[in-house]
Design an enzyme around this catalytic site. Sequence first.
Site, PDB file in Angstrom:
ATOM      1  N   PHE A  50      -8.391  -1.218  -0.456  1.00  0.00           N
ATOM      2  CA  PHE A  50      -8.175  -1.239  -1.960  1.00  0.00           C
ATOM      3  C   PHE A  50      -9.391  -0.553  -2.796  1.00  0.00           C
ATOM      4  CE2 PHE A  50     -10.258  -5.707  -1.342  1.00  0.00           C
ATOM      5  CZ  PHE A  50     -11.709  -5.356  -0.957  1.00  0.00           C
ATOM      6  N   GLU A  51      -9.029  -0.509  -4.028  1.00  0.00           N
ATOM      7  CA  GLU A  51      -9.724   0.266  -4.978  1.00  0.00           C
ATOM      8  C   GLU A  51      -9.859   1.867  -4.633  1.00  0.00           C
ATOM      9  OE1 GLU A  51     -10.159  -1.299  -7.171  1.00  0.00           O
ATOM     10  OE2 GLU A  51     -11.398  -3.141  -7.126  1.00  0.00           O
ATOM     11  N   GLY A  52      -8.443   2.302  -4.133  1.00  0.00           N
ATOM     12  CA  GLY A  52      -8.511   3.497  -3.663  1.00  0.00           C
ATOM     13  C   GLY A  52      -8.640   3.443  -2.116  1.00  0.00           C
ATOM     14  N   ARG A  76      -5.809   5.311  -7.076  1.00  0.00           N
ATOM     15  CA  ARG A  76      -5.858   4.025  -6.420  1.00  0.00           C
ATOM     16  C   ARG A  76      -4.614   3.864  -5.449  1.00  0.00           C
ATOM     17  NH1 ARG A  76      -7.716  -0.774  -8.271  1.00  0.00           N
ATOM     18  NH2 ARG A  76      -6.522  -2.653  -7.544  1.00  0.00           N
TER      19      ARG A  76
END
Length: 390
Positions: free
Chosen positions: A363-365, A390
């Site tokens: 997550f968050e990329g 993302r």
Amino acid sequence: MAVERLLPTDEGAELVALVREVARAELVPRAAADEAAGRYPRDVFAMLGGLGLLGMPYPEELGGLGQPYEVYLQALEEVAAAWMSVGVGVSVHVMSCHPLATWGTPAQQERLLPDLVGGDRLGAYALSEPQAGSDIAGLTSRAKRSDEGYALHGTKAWVTHGSQADVYTVFARVGESPPAGLTCFLVPGDAPGLGFGAPERKMGLSSSVTAGLHLDGVAVGDDRRIGAEGQGMRIALSALDSGRLGIAACATGLAQAALDLAVGYAQERRQFGRAVAEFQGMQFLLADMAAAVDSARATYLLAARKRDAGMAFTRDAAVAKLVATDAAMRVTTDAVQVLGGYGYTTDFPAERFMREAKVTQIFEGTNQIQRLVIGRQLLGSLGGSSRAAR
């Protein structure tokens, strides 16, 4: 064991010490049971808001504590070391406040921010979509002009606090021109037309609710648009840079917890007449784990200090997120190995730490996206880097 920290001020040191004390006293005792039961700890976010953690990096005139990011992140690390689901939840909430605190008008900030930074209301960040993934330019959610503002249509995916938050920071396109029309809105959690999918069934972070968000003609007034039409790309990327530092700090806290568990077990476990910690092979393994944790902390603190100094930190944030989350995966896996068969059982938290670490690389990329961001920053091809975020 307590981490030896270098804080910029005595006040910052006291705040981090207070958060650590509360995390050890209030979060550690209930984390395992609540994770096993999948209980969502809404009361904990309210408590941390009362301590000032949810508004720690925001200005005092906006209801925050006005602390540097390097102080906030080290406090967040202590929370994540105690209970990863709560640490991630705090990070997402603080990131969801970033657009309002940075791009909102004074009237919007005065009206909406105090309850968020104080913990009375919980925020969520709704950017990703089922098909777009890391391609912001591929977002299809639309904001159509109406008589009183906008009508939002579309679907968001992987929303932390989905169905639980009071305010959703939502990104949707105005007009037909991607990505120029991307715009940021604050959507109340009880808005008519706002719906949610069933919570995702995840391999870890069971106390963190993750759900899809459905926008079916949700009416949003002009007073809830953050920034101008078309500024959404810039706002989203700015929030993500800071959010990635939050995840890096959380991953570091998780890795520190796994290291502490492994060291304690190695000192107590005896084989062949002595503690296994006395064997050189075990000492080398623990040393590599400690080096990984220290390196992770150093990368996120460098990025935070650049942020605090007003310097560009996009590449540093990507490096921190990449290094810290890969370290968390490696250290938690090694912690299971140190505990041996016991590490594979739910009697010890090592297996939970390992399951929780995996999602930090996603997550968050994803970490592949972080490498793309870093590479493009190094090569100077910034024009294309905005697509993959993302």
